[in-house]
Design an enzyme around this catalytic site. Structure first.
Site, PDB file in Angstrom:
ATOM      1  N   ARG A 269      13.763  45.831  23.514  1.00  0.00           N
ATOM      2  CA  ARG A 269      13.693  46.529  22.495  1.00  0.00           C
ATOM      3  C   ARG A 269      14.096  47.739  22.238  1.00  0.00           C
ATOM      4  O   ARG A 269      13.897  47.733  21.097  1.00  0.00           O
ATOM      5  CB  ARG A 269      11.355  47.159  23.218  1.00  0.00           C
ATOM      6  CG  ARG A 269      11.289  47.356  22.761  1.00  0.00           C
ATOM      7  CD  ARG A 269       9.749  48.321  22.641  1.00  0.00           C
ATOM      8  NE  ARG A 269       8.437  46.601  22.884  1.00  0.00           N
ATOM      9  CZ  ARG A 269       7.419  46.162  22.316  1.00  0.00           C
ATOM     10  NH1 ARG A 269       7.854  46.543  20.825  1.00  0.00           N
ATOM     11  NH2 ARG A 269       6.735  45.977  22.823  1.00  0.00           N
TER      12      ARG A 269
ATOM     13  N   ARG B 102       6.516  55.519  26.644  1.00  0.00           N
ATOM     14  CA  ARG B 102       5.915  55.316  25.199  1.00  0.00           C
ATOM     15  C   ARG B 102       7.197  54.431  24.232  1.00  0.00           C
ATOM     16  O   ARG B 102       7.654  55.997  24.174  1.00  0.00           O
ATOM     17  CB  ARG B 102       5.047  56.319  24.336  1.00  0.00           C
ATOM     18  CG  ARG B 102       3.685  56.242  23.955  1.00  0.00           C
ATOM     19  CD  ARG B 102       3.550  57.694  24.039  1.00  0.00           C
ATOM     20  NE  ARG B 102       1.881  57.207  23.026  1.00  0.00           N
ATOM     21  CZ  ARG B 102       1.144  58.156  23.311  1.00  0.00           C
ATOM     22  NH1 ARG B 102       0.973  59.250  24.349  1.00  0.00           N
ATOM     23  NH2 ARG B 102      -0.104  58.111  22.768  1.00  0.00           N
TER      24      ARG B 102
ATOM     25  N   GLU C  14       1.713  53.811  21.569  1.00  0.00           N
ATOM     26  CA  GLU C  14       3.134  54.151  21.957  1.00  0.00           C
ATOM     27  C   GLU C  14       3.466  54.148  19.955  1.00  0.00           C
ATOM     28  O   GLU C  14       4.579  55.311  19.578  1.00  0.00           O
ATOM     29  CB  GLU C  14       4.176  52.758  21.959  1.00  0.00           C
ATOM     30  CG  GLU C  14       4.589  52.300  23.604  1.00  0.00           C
ATOM     31  CD  GLU C  14       4.747  51.611  24.047  1.00  0.00           C
ATOM     32  OE1 GLU C  14       3.887  50.247  23.729  1.00  0.00           O
ATOM     33  OE2 GLU C  14       5.482  51.261  24.300  1.00  0.00           O
TER      34      GLU C  14
HETATM   35  N1  MTE Z   1      -2.390  58.092  26.276  1.00  0.00           N
HETATM   36  C1  MTE Z   1      -3.351  58.415  27.062  1.00  0.00           C
HETATM   37  N2  MTE Z   1      -3.790  59.843  26.838  1.00  0.00           N
HETATM   38  N3  MTE Z   1      -2.253  58.440  28.161  1.00  0.00           N
HETATM   39  C2  MTE Z   1      -1.299  57.937  28.214  1.00  0.00           C
HETATM   40  O1  MTE Z   1      -0.784  57.794  29.502  1.00  0.00           O
HETATM   41  N4  MTE Z   1       0.666  55.687  27.508  1.00  0.00           N
HETATM   42  C3  MTE Z   1       0.930  55.576  26.404  1.00  0.00           C
HETATM   43  C4  MTE Z   1       0.328  54.847  25.234  1.00  0.00           C
HETATM   44  N5  MTE Z   1      -1.179  55.791  24.856  1.00  0.00           N
HETATM   45  C5  MTE Z   1      -0.861  57.311  27.560  1.00  0.00           C
HETATM   46  C6  MTE Z   1      -1.428  57.351  26.085  1.00  0.00           C
HETATM   47  C7  MTE Z   1       1.972  54.362  26.485  1.00  0.00           C
HETATM   48  S1  MTE Z   1       3.233  53.989  26.683  1.00  0.00           S
HETATM   49  C8  MTE Z   1       1.077  52.850  25.828  1.00  0.00           C
HETATM   50  S2  MTE Z   1       2.028  51.096  26.584  1.00  0.00           S
HETATM   51  C9  MTE Z   1      -0.209  53.039  25.916  1.00  0.00           C
HETATM   52  O2  MTE Z   1      -0.637  53.955  26.091  1.00  0.00           O
HETATM   53  C10 MTE Z   1      -1.286  51.511  26.824  1.00  0.00           C
HETATM   54  O3  MTE Z   1      -2.008  51.885  26.767  1.00  0.00           O
HETATM   55  P1  MTE Z   1      -2.631  50.316  25.005  1.00  0.00           P
HETATM   56  O4  MTE Z   1      -1.716  49.637  25.566  1.00  0.00           O
HETATM   57  O5  MTE Z   1      -4.343  50.444  25.799  1.00  0.00           O
HETATM   58  O6  MTE Z   1      -2.532  51.349  23.491  1.00  0.00           O
HETATM   59  N1  HPA Z   2       7.118  46.811  26.937  1.00  0.00           N
HETATM   60  C1  HPA Z   2       6.248  47.824  27.841  1.00  0.00           C
HETATM   61  N2  HPA Z   2       6.520  47.253  28.809  1.00  0.00           N
HETATM   62  C2  HPA Z   2       6.750  46.661  29.373  1.00  0.00           C
HETATM   63  C3  HPA Z   2       7.223  45.050  27.626  1.00  0.00           C
HETATM   64  C4  HPA Z   2       7.348  46.414  26.743  1.00  0.00           C
HETATM   65  O1  HPA Z   2       7.394  45.024  25.594  1.00  0.00           O
HETATM   66  N3  HPA Z   2       8.237  44.216  28.546  1.00  0.00           N
HETATM   67  C5  HPA Z   2       7.666  44.411  30.030  1.00  0.00           C
HETATM   68  N4  HPA Z   2       7.061  45.549  30.566  1.00  0.00           N
HETATM   69 MO1  MOS Z   3       3.809  52.013  28.059  1.00  0.00          MO
HETATM   70  S1  MOS Z   3       5.637  52.781  27.588  1.00  0.00           S
HETATM   71  O1  MOS Z   3       4.445  50.515  27.286  1.00  0.00           O
HETATM   72  O2  MOS Z   3       3.552  52.330  29.646  1.00  0.00           O
END
Ligand code: MTE
Ligand code: HPA
Ligand code: MOS
Length: 761
Positions: A315, A347, A717
């Site tokens: 990434r 994130r 993210e």
């Molecule tokens: N928001 C909160 N409140 N807590 C979390 O742990 N994780 C982040 C983001 N927002 C997170 C968060 C990360 S790393 C990701 S990948 C996404 O939420 C995952 O949720 P989504 O795929 O539903 O956006």
């Molecule tokens: N994003 C987050 N988590 C992951 C990914 C990605 O692209 N690939 C594998 N795990």
């Molecule tokens: Mo988020 S770093 O893809 O859990």
């Protein structure tokens, strides 16, 4: 593209807010304990690299209340938890590769006895020198995977066409996840060797699969259940597995429930964090400030085991050009093995680390050319028809629209004038300004991971239960799932319950990550609900002796030819049940169109991209080196947001988390691989006093994208990436005070200490 009218989806407040505020939401440590529960504490290595010469457990074993000490010898299956590469033992046997590496598990009748017993275990080591620097590891050839290169055009030829060529270095430190709920799991044996594990994990299936391997039993004997997480931020995508497996192993060996919850300092010491990176770059521009060529080498500090680092590395390459079009790119990335805990998802997943480098390159080039960074940034923004270095075409691009909306709304000229005036009159305070455009690809970069399932039951009373692969970790995905079901079935949201995430109900899931959880699981929920709706409408049509095409469902009432009938939702469900029509549906969604060929490093890996632009204004106290962010203004492409409150929460949280990474969270390991910032006294995260005084978010309402659930773009993210702007606003303010200052290496975080050195350096 045809403009579509956004269908109205009422915003809903977070379904968890009531129980959160009352302290009634259940996390792993809140689960009422079963009779006979044992408590576990993990014995960890105190050195970063070397061999165990001897361990003596005798004293600890004799301690009253200690029931059992579990080591690798007790493992029925494989002593292996590596996700991508099998390179990580659950318990170290002889070799130690990082400080905090688990060696054994003490089980006792109380948690304090288990923890005290750790002090009664004597270990002697033969220590070896530790490597903590990724470039040193690279030079020794210590890599988790062969290096990867993304190429577009031909940089070798392109340099000849460049008027300006600038080279430099840019480093970013790691970042501690600091989820409020530390890692933990609770496992208990059921009958016939079956085990249930309740875990704080983003990846229930990964835990189930790994536990099966370690315990040498089939996956169907293990049920992983996740209610919700007190935050994950990527730190529990892969790294929740070890603790769940340990609890399950303890439960198997002792045939009783085992609970393992990490204390904060142990969590900080033992678990991996955002990968620190060191990078070198070369950027070339023509007279008109067009970036013609860019070369970069990314040295990822992966830590002692691969964990998710190979995917994170990828990434970094995907996002190496951020929101800019560069016709000639050669980007190389190296996943370096070091003696710190295996680093992991956080994130942005490597994207932020790559984007910082191009921003550093632009900032340095701007200084050398005597222009503003934003002149170069603006000149090179992506547009439809451009191509990313990995071959995907740029479509529905919002880089320029968000930039110009921000420019218009905030009148950058006026802001800059105000800043110039302020800086001309104030001696001891200086203001700085930086813009930060972003572009983030939505989908797991590993194509096979982009699928999800939903299981929907309509009960006889008309209430609805939904299971998906989505893990609620504070991001509000469960609320979005309720919205999807309520709208698709035309029922009141109060009828819908989101069940825990459970591997027996929804199997073979990808982790909740990559900002794709709402899209993937939401689409599956939509499909399941759509199928149920059609089925129910057929029942209604039969009962009304009407043509199915004339029958509709609106706000819980059946209509024929747009005329209300007497059939209410509950009647309809009863009719279906009595007619022996299934009220359950299971749907599977896999993102269409995406593909990627690693042998060519080309393809179409992302469903779509998210764009936006932020402006940072900061004031630096030039006597103390301290600073305050006056305001952050963001124009962000949410598509047609399905829940503005939740999306705004993600925006603010992500932004502040990004600012923390760039300005104050100083993650320090010493040369022996010992974590120095292992508590909140030495590791500073943003608090209410350090957040920007103003955060103004403008929703750029766009069509969104078909592959986004309800055309509401993924939001988890991307906001973190804006945080990078904080570094460059600070740098601008420092240079207002000390124009000669030019960092030899652009190195984040820019802590007050480093700011002070810049002011007087
Ligand atoms: N928001 C909160 N409140 N807590 C979390 O742990 N994780 C982040 C983001 N927002 C997170 C968060 C990360 S790393 C990701 S990948 C996404 O939420 C995952 O949720 P989504 O795929 O539903 O956006
Ligand atoms: N994003 C987050 N988590 C992951 C990914 C990605 O692209 N690939 C594998 N795990
Ligand atoms: Mo988020 S770093 O893809 O859990």
């Amino acid at each position: 593209m045809k403009k579509r009218k956004a269908t109205h989806i009422p915003t809903m407040k977070n379904i968890d807010s009531h129980s959160h505020v009352r302290g009634e939401s259940i996390y792993v440590d809140d689960i009422p304990e079963r009779q006979g529960t044992l408590h576990a504490a993990v014995l960890m290595a105190s050195i970063a690299h070397g061999k165990i010469v001897s361990i003596n457990y005798t004293k600890a074993q004799k301690k009253e209340g200690v029931v059992r000490i579990i080591t690798s010898k007790d493992i029925p299956g494989e002593n292996q938890i590596g996700g991508i590469i099998p390179d990580e033992p659950l318990f170290a046997i002889n070799d130690i590769h990082f400080q905090g590496q688990p060696i054994a598990l003490v089980l006792a009748t109380t948690e304090s006895i288990a923890r005290e017993a750790l002090h009664d275990i004597n270990i002697s080591y033969k220590e070896r020198p530790a490597i903590v620097d990724p470039i040193e590891a690279f030079k020794k050839g210590h890599l988790h995977i062969p290096s990867r290169t993304f190429k577009l055009g031909n940089t070798t030829n392109a340099w000849k066409k460049c008027t300006h060529i600038i080279e430099g270095k840019a480093d970013t430190d790691g970042q501690e996840h600091l989820y409020l709920e530390t890692q933990g799991a609770y496992a208990y044996p059921v009958e016939n060797g079956h085990i249930t594990i309740t875990s704080s994990t983003q990846g229930p299936t990964a835990l189930q699969r790994t536990a099966a391997k370690v315990l040498d039993i089939p996956m169907h004997k293990i049920e992983v259940d996740v209610r919700r997480l007190g935050g994950g931020f990527g730190g529990k995508e892969d790294q929740a597995t070890a603790w769940g497996v340990m609890a399950a192993l303890g439960a198997t060996v002792c045939k009783c429930p085992v609970k393992l919850i990490l204390h904060r300092m142990d969590d900080m010491k033992m678990t991996g964090k955002r990968n620190p990176y060191r990078s070198t770059y070369k950027i070339g521009l023509d007279k008109q400030l067009n970036i013609l060529a860019y070369e970069a080498d990314f040295y990822q500090n992966a830590g002692a085991a691969a964990d998710l680092s190979p995917a994170i590395l990828e990434r970094t390459l995907f996002h190496c050009n951020n929101a800019y079009y560069i016709p000639h790119v050669t980007a190389r990335a190296h996943s370096c093995i070091t003696n710190i805990p295996p680093n992991t998802a956080f994130r942005g997943f490597g994207g932020p680390q790559g984007m910082f480098v191009i921003e550093a390159a632009i900032a340095k080039a701007a200084r050398q050319l005597g222009v503003k960074s934003r002149d170069i940034q603006k000149q090179n923004l992506l547009e439809n028809g451009h191509v990313f270095p990995y071959g995907q075409k740029v479509e529905e691009c919002q880089a320029k629209p968000t930039w110009s909306a921000l420019e218009k709304k905030q009148s950058l000229k006026k802001i800059q004038n105000n800043i110039d005036q302020y800086n001309a009159t104030e001696k001891h305070y200086k203001k700085g300004l930086a813009l930060m455009p972003i572009c983030f690809g939505i989908s797991f970069t590993n194509t096979p991971m982009n699928h999800a399932r939903a299981l929907v039951h309509i009960y006889q009373d008309g209430s609805i239960g939904i299971s998906t692969a989505a893990v609620e970790m504070g991001q509000g995905v469960n609320t979005k799932m309720v919205q999807v079901a309520a709208k698709t079935l035309s029922v009141d949201a109060a009828r819908i319950k989101i069940e825990s995430t459970n591997t027996t109900r929804v199997a073979n899931t990808s982790p909740s990550a990559a900002s794709s959880t709402a899209d993937l699981n939401g689409k599956a929920v939509e499909m399941a609900c759509q199928a149920l709706r059609t089925r129910l409408l057929n029942v209604a049509a039969k009962s009304l002796a009407a043509k199915p095409a004339t029958v509709t469902l609106q706000e819980e009432v059946v209509y024929t030819n747009n005329k209300k009938t007497k059939i209410h939702w509950e009647d309809l469900v009863q009719l279906a049940f009595l007619a022996r029509v299934s009220l359950t549906e299971n749907a599977h969604y896999a993102t269409p169109k995406i593909h990627f060929d690693k042998s060519k490093e080309k393809g179409h890996p992302f469903a779509y991209h998210v764009y936006g632009t932020a402006a940072f204004v900061v004031t630096v106290d030039c006597i103390r080196g301290t600073y305050e962010f006056d305001a952050v203004d963001v124009v962000h492409d949410f598509g047609t947001s399905m829940n503005r409150i939740i999306d705004l929460g993600q925006m603010e949280g992500g932004l502040v988390q990004g600012i923390g990474w760039m300005t104050m969270e100083e993650l320090l390991y010493n040369k022996d691989g010992r974590l120095l910032s292992n508590a909140l006294s030495t590791y500073k995260i943003p608090d209410i006093y350090s957040v920007p005084k103003e955060i103004n978010v403008t929703f750029l309402n766009t069509d969104g994208n078909d592959m986004a659930i309800f055309r509401s773009k993924a939001v988890g993210e991307p906001p973190l990436l804006y945080g990078i702007g904080a570094y460059f606003a600070l740098l601008d303010a420092i240079q207002q005070f000390n124009p000669a200052f030019e960092p030899e290496i652009y190195h984040a975080p820019l802590t007050p200490e480093k700011v002070l050195m810049g002011l007087y350096g």
